[in-house]
Design an enzyme around this catalytic site. Structure first.
Site, PDB file in Angstrom:
ATOM      1  N   LYS A 116      -8.259 -29.614  -6.492  1.00  0.00           N
ATOM      2  CA  LYS A 116      -7.296 -28.544  -7.023  1.00  0.00           C
ATOM      3  C   LYS A 116      -5.862 -28.886  -7.045  1.00  0.00           C
ATOM      4  O   LYS A 116      -5.189 -28.469  -8.030  1.00  0.00           O
ATOM      5  CB  LYS A 116      -7.414 -27.226  -6.240  1.00  0.00           C
ATOM      6  CG  LYS A 116      -8.930 -26.657  -6.560  1.00  0.00           C
ATOM      7  CD  LYS A 116      -8.973 -25.039  -5.786  1.00  0.00           C
ATOM      8  CE  LYS A 116     -10.552 -24.759  -5.676  1.00  0.00           C
ATOM      9  NZ  LYS A 116     -10.897 -24.116  -6.824  1.00  0.00           N
ATOM     10  N   GLU A 200      -1.476 -20.687  -2.074  1.00  0.00           N
ATOM     11  CA  GLU A 200      -0.834 -20.178  -3.209  1.00  0.00           C
ATOM     12  C   GLU A 200      -0.369 -18.748  -3.036  1.00  0.00           C
ATOM     13  O   GLU A 200      -0.978 -18.127  -2.048  1.00  0.00           O
ATOM     14  CB  GLU A 200      -2.022 -20.097  -4.242  1.00  0.00           C
ATOM     15  CG  GLU A 200      -2.083 -21.010  -5.275  1.00  0.00           C
ATOM     16  CD  GLU A 200      -3.523 -21.060  -6.300  1.00  0.00           C
ATOM     17  OE1 GLU A 200      -3.867 -21.958  -6.605  1.00  0.00           O
ATOM     18  OE2 GLU A 200      -3.875 -19.772  -6.354  1.00  0.00           O
ATOM     19  N   ARG A 296     -17.473 -29.028 -17.378  1.00  0.00           N
ATOM     20  CA  ARG A 296     -18.750 -29.008 -17.889  1.00  0.00           C
ATOM     21  C   ARG A 296     -18.787 -27.727 -18.716  1.00  0.00           C
ATOM     22  O   ARG A 296     -18.045 -26.916 -18.852  1.00  0.00           O
ATOM     23  CB  ARG A 296     -19.322 -28.776 -16.682  1.00  0.00           C
ATOM     24  CG  ARG A 296     -19.075 -27.494 -15.730  1.00  0.00           C
ATOM     25  CD  ARG A 296     -19.845 -27.162 -14.544  1.00  0.00           C
ATOM     26  NE  ARG A 296     -19.215 -26.455 -13.737  1.00  0.00           N
ATOM     27  CZ  ARG A 296     -18.896 -25.173 -13.446  1.00  0.00           C
ATOM     28  NH1 ARG A 296     -19.237 -24.369 -14.431  1.00  0.00           N
ATOM     29  NH2 ARG A 296     -18.169 -24.625 -12.636  1.00  0.00           N
TER      30      ARG A 296
HETATM   31  P1  ADP Z   1     -13.552 -21.603  -6.802  1.00  0.00           P
HETATM   32  O1  ADP Z   1     -13.159 -23.155  -7.154  1.00  0.00           O
HETATM   33  O2  ADP Z   1     -13.776 -21.671  -5.075  1.00  0.00           O
HETATM   34  O3  ADP Z   1     -14.307 -20.735  -7.495  1.00  0.00           O
HETATM   35  P2  ADP Z   1     -11.025 -20.401  -8.063  1.00  0.00           P
HETATM   36  O4  ADP Z   1      -9.868 -21.244  -7.423  1.00  0.00           O
HETATM   37  O5  ADP Z   1     -11.733 -20.878  -9.273  1.00  0.00           O
HETATM   38  O6  ADP Z   1     -12.056 -20.937  -6.802  1.00  0.00           O
HETATM   39  O7  ADP Z   1     -10.643 -19.158  -7.802  1.00  0.00           O
HETATM   40  C1  ADP Z   1     -11.986 -18.278  -7.782  1.00  0.00           C
HETATM   41  C2  ADP Z   1     -11.586 -16.889  -7.851  1.00  0.00           C
HETATM   42  O8  ADP Z   1     -10.639 -16.557  -6.548  1.00  0.00           O
HETATM   43  C3  ADP Z   1     -10.696 -16.400  -8.958  1.00  0.00           C
HETATM   44  O9  ADP Z   1     -11.543 -15.948  -9.953  1.00  0.00           O
HETATM   45  C4  ADP Z   1     -10.005 -15.056  -8.565  1.00  0.00           C
HETATM   46  O10 ADP Z   1     -10.767 -13.925  -8.592  1.00  0.00           O
HETATM   47  C5  ADP Z   1      -9.534 -15.598  -7.018  1.00  0.00           C
HETATM   48  N1  ADP Z   1      -8.345 -16.138  -6.950  1.00  0.00           N
HETATM   49  C6  ADP Z   1      -7.891 -17.499  -7.065  1.00  0.00           C
HETATM   50  N2  ADP Z   1      -6.768 -17.639  -6.920  1.00  0.00           N
HETATM   51  C7  ADP Z   1      -6.066 -16.433  -6.629  1.00  0.00           C
HETATM   52  C8  ADP Z   1      -4.701 -15.929  -6.430  1.00  0.00           C
HETATM   53  N3  ADP Z   1      -3.806 -17.004  -6.282  1.00  0.00           N
HETATM   54  N4  ADP Z   1      -4.385 -14.711  -6.250  1.00  0.00           N
HETATM   55  C9  ADP Z   1      -5.393 -13.998  -6.381  1.00  0.00           C
HETATM   56  N5  ADP Z   1      -6.725 -14.301  -6.544  1.00  0.00           N
HETATM   57  C10 ADP Z   1      -7.026 -15.438  -6.767  1.00  0.00           C
END
Ligand code: ADP
Length: 643
Positions: A116, A200, A296
């Site tokens: 990431k 973040e 993917r």
């Molecule tokens: P993973 O790869 O573990 O699935 P992601 O980065 O895709 O993690 O984030 C998964 C979920 O977490 C997002 O769909 C959102 O709901 C929540 N999320 C991620 N980043 C943030 C953020 N900065 N603020 C609030 N919610 C977040």
């Protein structure tokens, strides 16, 4: 052109890929673990290679064995589906080095998006907006704590190697930072072998909106967005396209950013650029941030296919074989609205605990596109994801799609294990979802309402009693699941249990298909037409009533009743089965209700009891003996009445 495709996956996605390949005239080769020997995906392909084993590590993750299987069976291409090896750059590279076509993005593109923090740095360079945060290499508590303070609370700690919500923690106050960091790091270390994290800004009322992209290695196009904000534990449950209340200028801005992201890494094949959007205000061109790119095909790709009228798997197969992008950006137009619900074998009220077992009965409602990897009679095993199906409904607009999905779910019948069907119905009817004003916190906030199960009414008890007597199930179940129909008398008492409530119901059958059921003193009349109003199924000694909510009743020891119905002291096997245990010896005195034999049938154990006191004569039952229906296992000679 690809001649023969090895599908390196299982379940619904393997079936889905086999379907598109078959339509293109491409031969298909399945792989399967031992646990999946008879799985639907094996039946959906022309050939199969058995890899043995049960766990993914013993089967679907065996890179070398999969590549050897492709070469030995003359496949010229490998499609990885999603999950398993789909985002493993080593595997992508090995497939290509073996001279096979990889149906997916280049290994370098997978690597670029694999972590990431590196992906975010790359995106920043390409001019794609990212969530304000810290993505540095330094990982000391002090550095991370300072970064969090600078970003401003609340913050989110994320494992750089993360996925599926693992290694992710929200922190609201500085004094809680150290503890959350430690737990995120240790979870990340054990799940991904990499403890590194990034910090973040936590976006308030976040919406998850992602853009489907497709590239040919040079150019890329975007295929509209999907809103995937309905999540439980950071896992998607409902997805839809397009996103509710999406202004076209925001779509264009997000689409352009996603195409920049894809082209920056020379992307080929289908991919998804995930953005997080602040849902506390109307969508705005400057209020979306890059989260990550999934290199993917996604689980939720069907909703995109539905509104665009395209087949993404066919596109993948064409482009992998050297074809050009099937459509240019200005040839891509969406129509209507599509919503997908993920139907899982799980207990929503118990923290979404997976439910394992046999699908005794499986009937999907009408009007739906069903993507599934199981069939009635199949098993949900503990080895893989417990998803039963993706149910997709499409309509001219959002309200139309939603109505269709809710109806389809209400008419979906599943017996044998717990599912999230009722939870999905409640979720789709939640007022915020209906209004299209929701964020990723909706499910967690309203969990109680969404999993509320009302107590059965007297009419429900009555219907369940008739179901238990074999009077309202389908013909198929009638044959396989119960001996009741053979013995159904005009008057019968049926004992049922719902959760911790037990009731004994008196059922009288009248001519003309009428039934009168005494439910704790209340008389409920049901006739044939009303019985069939609410579908009911008897499976594995449980009566299931479907509808808006599924009600499940245990039928208490039905076979004991069956034996007593005969009244001549003969204990017979009401269905074919295995004698598991014999409690008595010939000549022994028994009291009414004493257990005589345990019969195992339909994977359930049934205790057959003496219906009156007496002496055991003619004991023919033997332990571990397989018996046919109707075989006399023992005869109890009634005790002489004492004067
Ligand atoms: P993973 O790869 O573990 O699935 P992601 O980065 O895709 O993690 O984030 C998964 C979920 O977490 C997002 O769909 C959102 O709901 C929540 N999320 C991620 N980043 C943030 C953020 N900065 N603020 C609030 N919610 C977040």
């Amino acid at each position: 052109m690809i001649q023969k495709l090895l599908i390196a996956n299982r379940g619904e996605i393997a079936c889905r890929i086999a379907r598109s390949a078959g339509e293109m005239g491409i031969a298909t080769l399945a792989i399967a673990s031992q646990a999946d020997e008879d799985a639907l995906h094996v039946q959906s392909c022309d050939e199969v290679v058995y890899l043995g084993g049960h766990s993914p590590a013993e089967s679907y993750l065996r890179r070398d064995a999969i590549i050897s299987a492709a070469l030995e069976r003359g496949a010229d291409a490998v499609h990885p589906g999603y999950g398993f090896l789909s985002e493993d750059p080593e595997f992508a590279q090995a497939v290509q080095e073996a001279g096979l076509i990889w149906v997916g993005p280049p290994a370098a593109a997978i690597r670029a998006m694999g972590l990431k923090d590196a992906a975010k740095a790359l995106m920043q360079e390409a001019g794609v907006p990212i969530v304000p945060g810290y993505h540095g290499a330094a990982q000391s508590l002090q550095v991370l704590e300072e970064a969090a303070a600078q970003i401003g609370y609340p913050v989110l700690i994320k494992a750089v190697a993360g996925g599926g919500g693992k290694g992710m923690r929200r922190v609201d106050r500085p004094e809680e930072f150290a503890a959350h960091l430690a737990s995120a790091q240790s979870e990340a270390q054990s799940a991904f072998g990499n403890a590194r994290v990034l910090i973040e800004k936590f976006i308030a009322n976040p919406r998850h909106i992602e853009i489907q992209v497709f590239g040919d290695g040079q150019k890329a196009v975007h295929l509209y967005e999907r809103d995937c904000s309905l999540q439980r534990r950071h896992q998607k449950v409902i997805e839809e396209a397009p996103a509710p209340h999406m202004p076209s200028e925001v779509r264009d801005a997000m689409g352009r950013a996603a195409v920049r992201a894809a082209e920056a890494i020379g992307y080929a094949s289908a991919g998804t650029v995930e953005f997080i959007v602040d849902g506390s205000a109307p969508l705005h061109e400057n209020s979306f941030y890059f989260m990550e790119m999934n290199t993917r095909l996604q689980v939720e790709h069907p909703v995109t296919e539905e509104i665009l009228g395209i087949d993404l798997v066919a596109w993948q197969l064409q482009v992998a074989a050297g074809g050009l992008l099937p459509r240019a950006q200005d040839e891509i137009h969406a129509q209507g609205h599509s919503i997908e619900a993920r139907l899982y074998a799980e207990d929503s009220a118990q923290g979404f605990l997976p439910s394992i077992g046999q699908l005794h009965h499986l009937n999907f409602g009408p009007g739906l596109r069903v993507e599934t990897g199981v069939a009635q009679g199949g098993q949900v095993t503990p080895y893989y994801d417990p998803m039963i199906a993706k149910l997709i409904a499409t309509g001219p607009d959002r309200a139309g799609a939603l109505q269709r999905l809710v109806r389809g779910l209400k008419l979906t019948e599943i017996a044998g294990l717990k599912t999230n069907r009722d939870f999905l119905i409640a979720l789709l009817q939640h007022e915020d979802f209906v209004a299209g004003t929701f964020d990723t916190g909706l499910i967690a906030r309203d969990m109680q309402v969404l999993t509320h199960a009302p107590a059965p009414t007297p009419e429900d008890w009555a219907r369940a009693a008739l179901c238990a007597m074999g009077l309202s199930e389908t013909d198929q179940d009638r044959q396989s699941d119960t001996g009741f129909t053979l013995f159904t008398p005009l008057r019968q008492s049926i004992a049922l249990r719902h959760q911790d409530q037990v009731q004994t119901l008196q059922v009288s059958l009248r001519s003309g298909g009428q039934a009168l059921v005494d439910v704790a003193g209340e008389m409920v009349a049901l006739d044939r037409s009303r019985i069939s109003q609410r579908p009911a199924v008897l499976a594995g000694a449980k009566a299931y009533l479907f509808g808006e909510q599924t009600l499940v009743f245990d039928v208490i020891d039905p076979l004991q009743r069956t034996a007593s119905v005969q009244g001549d002291g003969a204990i017979t096997a009401p269905m074919p089965g295995l004698v598991k245990q014999v409690f008595v010896q010939a000549g022994q005195e028994v009291a009414a209700g004493d257990p005589i034999v345990i019969l195992e049938a339909m994977k359930m154990q049934h205790t057959l009891c003496a219906d009156h006191a007496g002496r055991v004569e003619h004991l023919t039952a033997m332990q571990n003996q397989q018996v046919d229906a109707g075989v006399v296992l023992a005869v109890i000679e009634a005790a002489q009445e004492e004067a």
